[in-house]
Design a protein around this motif. Structure first.
Motif, PDB file in Angstrom:
ATOM      1  N   LEU A  36     -52.255 -45.518 -57.714  1.00 23.30           N
ATOM      2  CA  LEU A  36     -50.993 -45.503 -58.452  1.00 23.30           C
ATOM      3  C   LEU A  36     -49.920 -44.736 -57.682  1.00 23.30           C
ATOM      4  CD1 LEU A  36     -49.673 -46.340 -61.138  1.00 23.30           C
ATOM      5  CD2 LEU A  36     -50.372 -44.131 -62.054  1.00 23.30           C
ATOM      6  N   ALA A  37     -50.270 -43.567 -57.170  1.00 19.77           N
ATOM      7  CA  ALA A  37     -49.293 -42.726 -56.470  1.00 19.77           C
ATOM      8  C   ALA A  37     -48.824 -43.350 -55.158  1.00 19.77           C
ATOM      9  CB  ALA A  37     -49.885 -41.340 -56.207  1.00 19.77           C
ATOM     10  N   LEU A  38     -49.731 -44.025 -54.433  1.00 17.07           N
ATOM     11  CA  LEU A  38     -49.383 -44.595 -53.129  1.00 17.07           C
ATOM     12  C   LEU A  38     -48.991 -46.075 -53.208  1.00 17.07           C
ATOM     13  CD1 LEU A  38     -52.096 -42.831 -50.972  1.00 17.07           C
ATOM     14  CD2 LEU A  38     -49.643 -42.397 -50.986  1.00 17.07           C
ATOM     15  N   ASN A  39     -49.036 -46.646 -54.405  1.00 14.81           N
ATOM     16  CA  ASN A  39     -48.567 -48.010 -54.617  1.00 14.81           C
ATOM     17  C   ASN A  39     -49.326 -49.036 -53.773  1.00 14.81           C
ATOM     18  OD1 ASN A  39     -46.944 -50.004 -55.771  1.00 14.81           O
ATOM     19  ND2 ASN A  39     -45.433 -49.866 -54.118  1.00 14.81           N
ATOM     20  N   THR A  40     -50.637 -48.883 -53.678  1.00 15.40           N
ATOM     21  CA  THR A  40     -51.448 -49.836 -52.934  1.00 15.40           C
ATOM     22  C   THR A  40     -52.854 -49.869 -53.508  1.00 15.40           C
ATOM     23  OG1 THR A  40     -52.266 -50.510 -50.761  1.00 15.40           O
ATOM     24  CG2 THR A  40     -52.103 -48.155 -51.162  1.00 15.40           C
ATOM     25  N   GLN A  41     -53.503 -51.001 -53.327  1.00 16.50           N
ATOM     26  CA  GLN A  41     -54.877 -51.165 -53.790  1.00 16.50           C
ATOM     27  C   GLN A  41     -55.856 -50.441 -52.864  1.00 16.50           C
ATOM     28  OE1 GLN A  41     -55.688 -55.320 -54.197  1.00 16.50           O
ATOM     29  NE2 GLN A  41     -57.334 -55.000 -55.652  1.00 16.50           N
ATOM     30  N   TYR A  42     -55.439 -50.168 -51.648  1.00 16.52           N
ATOM     31  CA  TYR A  42     -56.300 -49.536 -50.639  1.00 16.52           C
ATOM     32  C   TYR A  42     -55.636 -48.257 -50.124  1.00 16.52           C
ATOM     33  CZ  TYR A  42     -58.085 -54.312 -50.672  1.00 16.52           C
ATOM     34  OH  TYR A  42     -58.579 -55.528 -51.054  1.00 16.52           O
ATOM     35  N   PRO A  43     -55.687 -47.160 -50.875  1.00 17.22           N
ATOM     36  CA  PRO A  43     -54.987 -45.946 -50.441  1.00 17.22           C
ATOM     37  C   PRO A  43     -55.646 -45.210 -49.275  1.00 17.22           C
ATOM     38  CG  PRO A  43     -56.138 -45.556 -52.497  1.00 17.22           C
ATOM     39  CD  PRO A  43     -56.296 -47.012 -52.183  1.00 17.22           C
ATOM     40  N   ALA A  44     -56.940 -45.413 -49.081  1.00 19.66           N
ATOM     41  CA  ALA A  44     -57.646 -44.740 -47.983  1.00 19.66           C
ATOM     42  C   ALA A  44     -58.636 -45.728 -47.368  1.00 19.66           C
ATOM     43  CB  ALA A  44     -58.389 -43.508 -48.493  1.00 19.66           C
ATOM     44  N   LEU A  45     -58.617 -45.806 -46.043  1.00 23.25           N
ATOM     45  CA  LEU A  45     -59.501 -46.724 -45.329  1.00 23.25           C
ATOM     46  C   LEU A  45     -60.079 -46.030 -44.107  1.00 23.25           C
ATOM     47  CD1 LEU A  45     -57.161 -49.855 -45.351  1.00 23.25           C
ATOM     48  CD2 LEU A  45     -59.239 -49.582 -46.700  1.00 23.25           C
ATOM     49  N   ALA A  46     -61.247 -46.477 -43.688  1.00 22.74           N
ATOM     50  CA  ALA A  46     -61.856 -45.982 -42.457  1.00 22.74           C
ATOM     51  C   ALA A  46     -61.574 -46.986 -41.345  1.00 22.74           C
ATOM     52  CB  ALA A  46     -63.356 -45.805 -42.635  1.00 22.74           C
ATOM     53  N   VAL A  47     -61.193 -46.496 -40.190  1.00 20.93           N
ATOM     54  CA  VAL A  47     -60.945 -47.364 -39.038  1.00 20.93           C
ATOM     55  C   VAL A  47     -62.296 -47.781 -38.475  1.00 20.93           C
ATOM     56  CG1 VAL A  47     -59.918 -47.519 -36.746  1.00 20.93           C
ATOM     57  CG2 VAL A  47     -58.747 -46.242 -38.544  1.00 20.93           C
ATOM     58  N   ALA A  48     -62.524 -49.106 -38.413  1.00 26.83           N
ATOM     59  CA  ALA A  48     -63.826 -49.617 -37.993  1.00 26.83           C
ATOM     60  C   ALA A  48     -63.806 -50.256 -36.613  1.00 26.83           C
ATOM     61  CB  ALA A  48     -64.349 -50.621 -39.014  1.00 26.83           C
ATOM     62  N   SER A  49     -62.627 -50.456 -36.039  1.00 23.39           N
ATOM     63  CA  SER A  49     -62.575 -51.102 -34.726  1.00 23.39           C
ATOM     64  C   SER A  49     -61.680 -50.288 -33.793  1.00 23.39           C
ATOM     65  CB  SER A  49     -62.071 -52.544 -34.864  1.00 23.39           C
ATOM     66  OG  SER A  49     -60.800 -52.725 -34.326  1.00 23.39           O
ATOM     67  N   GLY A  50     -61.844 -50.502 -32.526  1.00 23.99           N
ATOM     68  CA  GLY A  50     -61.075 -49.758 -31.522  1.00 23.99           C
ATOM     69  C   GLY A  50     -59.835 -50.468 -31.037  1.00 23.99           C
ATOM     70  N   THR A  98     -53.220 -42.018 -31.363  1.00 18.95           N
ATOM     71  CA  THR A  98     -53.725 -43.367 -31.592  1.00 18.95           C
ATOM     72  C   THR A  98     -54.751 -43.306 -32.718  1.00 18.95           C
ATOM     73  OG1 THR A  98     -54.646 -45.302 -30.485  1.00 18.95           O
ATOM     74  CG2 THR A  98     -55.586 -43.181 -29.884  1.00 18.95           C
ATOM     75  N   LEU A  99     -55.215 -44.451 -33.154  1.00 22.45           N
ATOM     76  CA  LEU A  99     -56.268 -44.497 -34.164  1.00 22.45           C
ATOM     77  C   LEU A  99     -57.602 -44.716 -33.480  1.00 22.45           C
ATOM     78  CD1 LEU A  99     -54.623 -46.760 -36.909  1.00 22.45           C
ATOM     79  CD2 LEU A  99     -54.658 -44.276 -36.769  1.00 22.45           C
ATOM     80  N   HIS A 100     -58.607 -43.986 -33.928  1.00 24.01           N
ATOM     81  CA  HIS A 100     -59.947 -44.089 -33.366  1.00 24.01           C
ATOM     82  C   HIS A 100     -60.912 -44.640 -34.395  1.00 24.01           C
ATOM     83  CE1 HIS A 100     -57.998 -40.605 -31.361  1.00 24.01           C
ATOM     84  NE2 HIS A 100     -58.457 -41.211 -30.287  1.00 24.01           N
ATOM     85  N   VAL A 101     -62.012 -45.179 -33.916  1.00 23.58           N
ATOM     86  CA  VAL A 101     -63.091 -45.583 -34.816  1.00 23.58           C
ATOM     87  C   VAL A 101     -63.560 -44.329 -35.549  1.00 23.58           C
ATOM     88  CG1 VAL A 101     -65.447 -46.481 -34.943  1.00 23.58           C
ATOM     89  CG2 VAL A 101     -63.810 -47.495 -33.341  1.00 23.58           C
ATOM     90  N   GLY A 102     -63.644 -44.406 -36.872  1.00 25.60           N
ATOM     91  CA  GLY A 102     -64.092 -43.270 -37.668  1.00 25.60           C
ATOM     92  C   GLY A 102     -62.972 -42.422 -38.233  1.00 25.60           C
ATOM     93  N   ASP A 103     -61.735 -42.744 -37.923  1.00 24.68           N
ATOM     94  CA  ASP A 103     -60.619 -42.022 -38.536  1.00 24.68           C
ATOM     95  C   ASP A 103     -60.449 -42.510 -39.972  1.00 24.68           C
ATOM     96  OD1 ASP A 103     -60.063 -40.692 -36.205  1.00 24.68           O
ATOM     97  OD2 ASP A 103     -58.274 -41.852 -35.711  1.00 24.68           O
TER      98      ASP A 103
END
Length: 177
Positions: A35-49, A69-74
């Motif tokens: 509700l606060a972030l206005n998205t169905q997916y407020p937190a996700l794990a990065v699975a690819s490099g 940058t984004l890393h796998v596991g972020d």
């Protein structure tokens, strides 16, 4: 009248209440975040490099956790935005967005918006993973955008990635039992 104090003294009742409270807090936090972030997916794990630019290394973030940058596991925090508010520009200036893959519609992809255009009255984005050599071949329609990345937390996403495989779920079930 003496029943309520006796029930409260029962250890099973106390345990059940604590489990219910824990579940309520977790679900409350999840749905409150949506509700606060206005998205169905407020937190996700990065699975690819695909967003990692470190050459000749596996992009797990352990050897270079604070590079830009984004890393796998972020763990990434995503905020839902109007597609008109997304800044599309070459790396490192464009917003990193999360979107449903245009061809399958189910998979979530995290890439940078590097350009935008209007096709049939709808805004579409050209996207590219920072670590990829070229841009994605299919433009992303604005209605497929879940949101933009507003925060990156190194390493925490490894927990979610671990839980997605069968051994992770098995270990969690054993710990709960």
């Amino acid at each position: 009248m003496d029943i309520i104090p006796k029930i409260w003294e029962n250890e099973y009742v106390k345990t059940a209440i604590m489990v219910i409270l824990l579940i309520a807090v977790v679900f409350g936090f999840w749905y409150g975040s949506q509700l606060a972030l206005n998205t169905q997916y407020p937190a996700l794990a990065v699975a690819s490099g695909s967003m990692c630019k470190i050459e000749h290394m596996y992009c797990d973030g352990w050897s270079h956790p604070f590079s830009r940058t984004l890393h796998v596991g972020d763990l990434i925090i995503v905020q839902g935005v109007d597609p008109k508010e997304i800044k599309a520009a070459p790396e490192p200036y464009g917003d990193i967005i999360v979107f449903h893959q245009p061809l399958s519609g189910n998979d979530l992809i995290v890439h940078r918006a590097i350009a935008n255009q209007t096709i049939d009255g709808e805004i579409c984005f050209t996207t590219k993973g920072d670590g990829n050599t070229g841009s994605d071949s299919v433009p992303v329609p604005g209605d497929q955008v879940v949101g933009k990345v507003i925060l990156r937390i190194p390493w925490i996403g490894h927990i979610a990635l671990f839980l997605h495989n069968s051994s992770g779920i098995f270990i969690i079930i054993i710990l709960i039992v």
